[in-house]
Design a protein around this motif. Structure first.
Motif, short mmCIF file in Angstrom:
data_model
loop_
_atom_site.label_atom_id
_atom_site.label_comp_id
_atom_site.label_asym_id
_atom_site.label_seq_id
_atom_site.Cartn_x
_atom_site.Cartn_y
_atom_site.Cartn_z
N SER A 16 0.79 -1.18 0.03
CA SER A 16 0.15 -0.12 0.07
C SER A 16 0.74 1.24 -0.10
O SER A 16 0.52 2.10 -0.69
CB SER A 16 -0.84 0.02 1.26
OG SER A 16 -1.86 1.21 1.28
N SER A 17 1.97 1.19 0.98
CA SER A 17 2.87 2.32 0.97
C SER A 17 3.59 2.64 -0.54
O SER A 17 3.83 3.74 -1.00
CB SER A 17 3.73 2.14 2.11
OG SER A 17 2.96 2.25 3.29
N GLU A 23 -0.27 3.34 5.14
CA GLU A 23 0.02 1.72 5.80
C GLU A 23 -1.59 1.16 6.15
O GLU A 23 -1.75 0.28 6.03
CB GLU A 23 1.02 1.60 6.67
CG GLU A 23 2.24 1.82 6.41
CD GLU A 23 3.21 1.65 7.64
OE1 GLU A 23 2.85 1.51 8.74
OE2 GLU A 23 4.61 1.99 7.24
N ILE A 24 -2.18 2.09 6.49
CA ILE A 24 -3.60 1.81 7.35
C ILE A 24 -4.31 1.10 6.07
O ILE A 24 -5.15 0.05 6.27
CB ILE A 24 -4.48 2.85 7.89
CG1 ILE A 24 -5.89 2.16 8.65
CG2 ILE A 24 -4.76 3.86 6.69
CD1 ILE A 24 -6.25 3.30 9.30
N HIS A 25 -4.16 1.55 4.94
CA HIS A 25 -5.17 0.98 3.74
C HIS A 25 -4.62 -0.61 3.59
O HIS A 25 -5.73 -1.28 3.52
CB HIS A 25 -4.84 1.84 2.67
CG HIS A 25 -5.62 3.21 2.45
ND1 HIS A 25 -4.89 4.28 2.58
CD2 HIS A 25 -6.83 3.64 2.42
CE1 HIS A 25 -5.65 5.30 2.50
NE2 HIS A 25 -6.94 5.04 2.60
N GLY A 26 -3.43 -0.79 3.57
CA GLY A 26 -2.97 -2.10 3.37
C GLY A 26 -3.36 -3.12 4.69
O GLY A 26 -3.80 -4.19 4.16
N ARG A 27 -3.39 -2.57 5.70
CA ARG A 27 -3.79 -3.23 7.02
C ARG A 27 -5.25 -3.46 6.88
O ARG A 27 -5.85 -4.72 7.18
CB ARG A 27 -3.52 -2.74 8.28
CG ARG A 27 -1.94 -2.59 8.44
CD ARG A 27 -1.42 -1.85 9.74
NE ARG A 27 -1.78 -2.92 10.83
CZ ARG A 27 -0.66 -3.93 11.01
NH1 ARG A 27 0.12 -4.17 10.36
NH2 ARG A 27 -0.80 -4.70 12.09
N ILE A 28 -6.06 -2.64 6.42
CA ILE A 28 -7.51 -2.96 6.17
C ILE A 28 -7.68 -4.14 5.21
O ILE A 28 -8.53 -4.93 5.44
CB ILE A 28 -8.13 -1.59 5.88
CG1 ILE A 28 -8.42 -0.49 6.95
CG2 ILE A 28 -9.36 -1.73 5.19
CD1 ILE A 28 -8.84 0.76 6.59
N LEU A 29 -7.36 -3.99 4.03
CA LEU A 29 -7.26 -4.90 3.06
C LEU A 29 -6.83 -6.17 3.50
O LEU A 29 -7.48 -7.38 3.43
CB LEU A 29 -6.64 -4.37 1.62
CG LEU A 29 -7.08 -3.20 0.87
CD1 LEU A 29 -6.10 -2.72 -0.22
CD2 LEU A 29 -8.42 -3.51 0.52
N ALA A 30 -5.69 -6.34 4.01
CA ALA A 30 -5.18 -7.64 4.67
C ALA A 30 -6.14 -8.07 5.77
O ALA A 30 -6.52 -9.53 5.79
CB ALA A 30 -4.07 -7.48 5.29
N ALA A 31 -6.78 -7.42 6.54
CA ALA A 31 -7.79 -7.91 7.64
C ALA A 31 -8.94 -8.36 6.88
O ALA A 31 -9.51 -9.66 7.27
CB ALA A 31 -8.05 -6.79 8.62
N THR A 48 -6.73 -4.01 12.89
CA THR A 48 -5.53 -3.45 12.17
C THR A 48 -4.85 -2.46 13.05
O THR A 48 -3.51 -2.05 13.08
CB THR A 48 -6.31 -2.24 11.28
OG1 THR A 48 -6.95 -1.46 11.94
CG2 THR A 48 -7.09 -2.99 10.16
N GLY A 49 -5.38 -2.37 14.42
CA GLY A 49 -4.58 -1.70 15.55
C GLY A 49 -4.66 -0.22 15.22
O GLY A 49 -4.06 0.63 15.78
N TYR A 50 -5.52 0.17 14.41
CA TYR A 50 -5.81 1.70 14.19
C TYR A 50 -7.24 2.09 14.92
O TYR A 50 -7.90 1.03 15.12
CB TYR A 50 -5.83 2.10 12.91
CG TYR A 50 -4.73 2.01 12.32
CD1 TYR A 50 -3.87 3.33 11.92
CD2 TYR A 50 -4.06 0.98 11.49
CE1 TYR A 50 -2.59 3.35 11.62
CE2 TYR A 50 -2.92 0.80 10.74
CZ TYR A 50 -2.29 2.28 10.91
OH TYR A 50 -1.00 2.24 10.17
N VAL A 65 -12.29 3.48 -4.80
CA VAL A 65 -11.83 2.82 -5.87
C VAL A 65 -12.13 1.43 -6.12
O VAL A 65 -11.73 0.55 -6.86
CB VAL A 65 -10.24 2.56 -5.71
CG1 VAL A 65 -9.42 4.01 -5.59
CG2 VAL A 65 -9.53 2.00 -4.39
N GLY A 66 -13.31 0.96 -5.33
CA GLY A 66 -14.16 -0.07 -5.66
C GLY A 66 -13.68 -1.29 -4.96
O GLY A 66 -13.75 -2.49 -5.47
N THR A 67 -12.87 -1.04 -4.03
CA THR A 67 -12.26 -2.40 -3.45
C THR A 67 -13.00 -3.01 -2.10
O THR A 67 -13.13 -4.24 -1.83
CB THR A 67 -10.79 -2.00 -2.85
OG1 THR A 67 -10.02 -1.46 -3.81
CG2 THR A 67 -9.74 -3.00 -2.35
N ILE A 68 -13.73 -2.16 -1.33
CA ILE A 68 -14.47 -2.22 -0.24
C ILE A 68 -15.98 -1.73 -0.56
O ILE A 68 -16.18 -0.97 -1.35
CB ILE A 68 -13.85 -2.07 1.06
CG1 ILE A 68 -13.80 -0.29 1.12
CG2 ILE A 68 -12.62 -2.51 1.18
CD1 ILE A 68 -15.23 0.17 1.99
#
Length: 153
Positions: A16-17, A23-31, A48-50, A65-68
């Protein structure tokens, strides 16, 4: 299991970075990828820890962007989030949007040098030409289809 999950979250954060997002976007997608089904906003924040507010703000871009997709269940006041569409296609869209925005910004920045000496004008013209070539390349990349996902085993 926690070590494996943290490695997955870290990897998604790095990707994501590298695409120019936080980084939060990547952690959200991973979760969402490692979870089978939608997660509540609160559960997503916990995984995510956020904070809930940080996650909530970050969801807007991922939804754009249509991911979630954000959903509500009848009789439940909680907001749920689930992956929507193709993850790679969404990341591709986010990357292309960012690069296109950066190209336009750079072209606008170069315009401020259009009323300078001839040597600078020539240098700016060469830079502008290369940036316009990059712009055409990005447009062509935007037309390339994302490979279809293989069926899970």
């Amino acid at each position: 299991m926690d070590d494996v999950q943290e490695k997955i979250f870290s990897t998604f954060s790095t990707v994501s970075s590298s695409l120019g997002y936080s980084e939060i976007h990547g952690r959200i997608l991973a979760a969402l990828v490692v979870t089978d089904g939608p997660l509540s906003l609160h559960d997503l924040a916990e995984k995510t820890g956020y904070s809930v507010s940080a996650v909530s703000l970050s969801l807007d871009l991922l939804e754009l962007v249509g991911t979630i997709r954000k959903i509500k269940n009848v009789g439940d006041r909680k907001l749920y989030i689930k992956l929507d569409g193709d993850l790679i296609a969404g990341l591709r869209s986010a990357l292309i949007l960012k690069v296109q925005k950066d190209i336009l910004f750079t072209l606008m920045e170069l315009e401020q040098f259009s009323h300078t000496d001839e040597k600078t004008k020539k240098m700016v013209a060469r830079l502008k030409h290369e940036i316009e070539r990059l712009q055409e390349y990005v447009k062509a990349l935007a037309q390339v289809d994302v490979p279809k996902a293989k069926e899970e085993a």
